[in-house]
Design a protein around this motif. Structure first.
Motif, short mmCIF file in Angstrom:
data_model
loop_
_atom_site.label_atom_id
_atom_site.label_comp_id
_atom_site.label_asym_id
_atom_site.label_seq_id
_atom_site.Cartn_x
_atom_site.Cartn_y
_atom_site.Cartn_z
N VAL A 170 0.87 -1.17 0.00
CA VAL A 170 0.00 0.00 0.00
C VAL A 170 0.91 1.23 0.00
CG1 VAL A 170 -1.85 -1.19 1.21
CG2 VAL A 170 -0.15 0.10 2.53
N GLY A 171 0.33 2.39 -0.10
CA GLY A 171 1.17 3.59 -0.08
C GLY A 171 0.33 4.86 -0.03
N LEU A 172 1.02 5.93 0.25
CA LEU A 172 0.40 7.26 0.24
C LEU A 172 0.92 8.02 -0.97
CD1 LEU A 172 -1.42 9.24 1.94
CD2 LEU A 172 0.75 10.28 2.65
N VAL A 173 0.01 8.43 -1.82
CA VAL A 173 0.36 9.30 -2.96
C VAL A 173 0.13 10.74 -2.54
CG1 VAL A 173 -0.10 9.89 -5.36
CG2 VAL A 173 -0.32 7.51 -4.59
N GLN A 174 1.17 11.56 -2.64
CA GLN A 174 1.06 12.99 -2.38
C GLN A 174 1.27 13.73 -3.70
OE1 GLN A 174 4.22 13.41 0.59
NE2 GLN A 174 2.69 13.63 2.18
N THR A 175 0.32 14.57 -4.07
CA THR A 175 0.42 15.39 -5.27
C THR A 175 0.30 16.85 -4.86
OG1 THR A 175 -0.64 13.61 -6.54
CG2 THR A 175 -0.47 15.78 -7.59
N VAL A 176 1.37 17.63 -5.08
CA VAL A 176 1.38 19.01 -4.62
C VAL A 176 1.40 19.97 -5.80
CG1 VAL A 176 2.53 18.40 -2.47
CG2 VAL A 176 3.91 19.10 -4.42
N ASP A 177 0.91 21.18 -5.55
CA ASP A 177 0.92 22.22 -6.57
C ASP A 177 2.35 22.63 -6.92
OD1 ASP A 177 -1.82 22.20 -6.47
OD2 ASP A 177 -2.01 24.09 -5.37
N SER A 178 2.51 23.21 -8.11
CA SER A 178 3.81 23.73 -8.52
C SER A 178 4.29 24.79 -7.53
CB SER A 178 3.69 24.35 -9.92
OG SER A 178 4.90 24.94 -10.32
N PHE A 215 16.19 27.34 0.80
CA PHE A 215 15.23 28.36 1.22
C PHE A 215 16.00 29.37 2.04
CE2 PHE A 215 12.14 30.22 4.16
CZ PHE A 215 11.12 30.57 3.30
N GLY A 216 16.39 30.49 1.41
CA GLY A 216 17.24 31.47 2.09
C GLY A 216 18.56 30.83 2.46
N THR A 217 18.90 30.85 3.74
CA THR A 217 20.16 30.25 4.21
C THR A 217 19.99 28.78 4.60
OG1 THR A 217 19.71 30.96 6.49
CG2 THR A 217 20.96 32.48 5.08
N LEU A 218 18.79 28.25 4.41
CA LEU A 218 18.49 26.88 4.80
C LEU A 218 18.48 25.97 3.58
CD1 LEU A 218 15.44 27.59 7.14
CD2 LEU A 218 17.87 27.60 7.75
N VAL A 219 18.64 24.67 3.83
CA VAL A 219 18.42 23.66 2.80
C VAL A 219 17.56 22.56 3.40
CG1 VAL A 219 19.47 21.80 1.46
CG2 VAL A 219 20.44 24.09 1.37
N ASN A 220 16.47 22.25 2.73
CA ASN A 220 15.57 21.19 3.16
C ASN A 220 15.61 20.04 2.15
OD1 ASN A 220 14.66 22.74 5.39
ND2 ASN A 220 13.29 23.86 4.02
N TYR A 221 15.08 18.89 2.55
CA TYR A 221 15.05 17.70 1.70
C TYR A 221 13.60 17.25 1.55
CZ TYR A 221 19.88 17.47 3.53
OH TYR A 221 21.16 17.76 3.93
N GLY A 222 13.17 17.06 0.30
CA GLY A 222 11.78 16.67 0.14
C GLY A 222 11.39 16.37 -1.29
N TYR A 223 10.10 16.56 -1.57
CA TYR A 223 9.52 16.13 -2.84
C TYR A 223 8.65 17.23 -3.44
CZ TYR A 223 10.62 11.62 -0.69
OH TYR A 223 11.26 10.57 -0.07
N THR A 224 8.75 17.39 -4.74
CA THR A 224 7.85 18.24 -5.50
C THR A 224 7.00 17.36 -6.41
OG1 THR A 224 9.53 18.54 -7.22
CG2 THR A 224 9.45 20.19 -5.46
N GLY A 225 5.95 17.95 -6.99
CA GLY A 225 5.13 17.18 -7.91
C GLY A 225 4.38 16.06 -7.20
N GLN A 226 4.63 14.83 -7.66
CA GLN A 226 3.94 13.67 -7.09
C GLN A 226 4.94 12.65 -6.58
OE1 GLN A 226 1.65 10.49 -9.49
NE2 GLN A 226 0.00 11.76 -8.65
N VAL A 227 4.65 12.07 -5.42
CA VAL A 227 5.50 11.02 -4.87
C VAL A 227 4.60 9.98 -4.21
CG1 VAL A 227 5.81 12.12 -2.60
CG2 VAL A 227 7.55 10.54 -3.47
N LEU A 228 5.03 8.72 -4.30
CA LEU A 228 4.36 7.62 -3.61
C LEU A 228 5.28 7.09 -2.52
CD1 LEU A 228 2.27 5.31 -3.24
CD2 LEU A 228 3.46 4.08 -5.06
N LEU A 229 4.77 7.03 -1.29
CA LEU A 229 5.51 6.49 -0.16
C LEU A 229 4.95 5.10 0.14
CD1 LEU A 229 5.48 9.66 2.15
CD2 LEU A 229 7.18 9.01 0.43
N PRO A 230 5.68 4.03 -0.26
CA PRO A 230 5.13 2.68 -0.13
C PRO A 230 5.42 2.03 1.22
CG PRO A 230 7.12 2.63 -1.47
CD PRO A 230 6.90 4.07 -1.08
N ILE A 231 4.52 1.14 1.62
CA ILE A 231 4.63 0.34 2.84
C ILE A 231 4.15 -1.07 2.50
CG2 ILE A 231 3.76 -0.01 5.18
CD1 ILE A 231 3.34 3.03 5.36
#
Length: 286
Positions: A57-65, A106-122
């Protein structure tokens, strides 16, 4: 109503300079939820389940541009998506299998993540004996979606799958998302590797098989603050063809390098998991 788990999630989330714009919470008796800047969907790779047969199973996340969600280690701010699946007695589940992330300045920071669509499977494993009928899987999902502001969200999503005697057939609409996600999951680095801590840096040397893009190589630590997320990372190629990656050590000192190395970007990227000991190298002079 905001759950106690959601309140804890917000209290423990380091949002640094990013402001929280709003919160969204929902308790819905179906598998998807659409809200501002993000759609979330709880999906199964198969259309039915069978006794003792693992399935995904999994969670599909779809985010705006222009918006993003977060990896297992979010970097300087944000929080990883959480998926808490309520399973019947005798069932078991794997941890989230995290696709490799992107670096997001993001400014002086750096984050790690996902844009667009991603599936997190389990992966889910049912017991060897199941009653006939349908099983219900409920997932409490917590996330934060960010641009120049962040919007935390919570939803309770459900899946109902019939029980059959034979392994379930793939869901023809959903299965391609799982196939794509598997190409984005890091594999174990099989080459000879070692790591040294010296002069405030960690030097990671690994013989990777056939990297696709020598110009873009990034190390993403699984444990927060073991490296300086926003610092530049240098890499070079040794005489034997191995990659040496130099990353600035963070305030948290561990005995092992535990993280993901990503070569290239987009569809052509490859990623590998590292879990190797770190040797302390003294550079003191008399």
């Amino acid at each position: 109503m905001v759950s106690s788990g959601f309140e804890t999630y917000l209290r423990t989330t380091p949002l640094a300079l990013i402001a929280i714009a709003a919160t969204f919470t929902a308790c819905v008796d179906h598998s998807s939820f659409e809200t501002t800047h993000i759609d979330v969907q709880f999906v199964s790779e198969v259309v039915s389940v069978a006794p003792g047969q693992p399935f995904w199973v999994g969670l599909v996340q779809t985010v705006d541009s222009g918006w993003h969600t977060y990896w297992r280690n979010p970097g300087d701010s944000g929080a990883a998506t959480r998926i808490n699946i309520d399973l019947p007695n005798g069932w078991s589940k794997s941890p989230i299998q995290w696709p490799y992330p992107e670096r997001m300045p993001f400014g002086t920071l750096v984050n790690y993540g996902y844009t667009g669509q991603v599936l997190l499977p389990i992966q889910i494993t049912p017991p060897d004996v199941l009653d006939s009928g349908k099983i219900k899987l409920t997932a409490e999902v917590l996330w934060i979606v960010c641009a120049d502001v962040c919007i935390p969200g919570e939803a309770e999503l459900t899946l109902r799958l019939p029980v059959r005697s034979q392994p379930g057939e793939p869901d023809l609409k959903i299965a391609p998302l799982f196939d794509l996600s598997r190409t984005q999951l890091p594999t174990e680095a099989s080459g000879i590797s070692h790591a040294e801590r010296r002069d405030g840096y960690i030097a990671i040397t690994v013989q990777f098989p056939d990297p696709v893009d020598w110009d873009q190589i990034w190390y993403f630590p699984h444990i927060d603050n073991t490296v300086v997320h926003a610092a530049d990372q240098q890499h070079s190629i040794t005489a034997s063809g191995a990659v040496e990656l130099l990353v600035k050590s963070g305030p948290v000192v561990t005995a092992r390098v535990n993280g993901t190395v990503v070569f290239g970007s987009g569809d052509s990227a490859r990623s590998y998991i590292l879990d190797i000991p770190v040797t302390e190298v003294s550079t003191a002079h008399d």
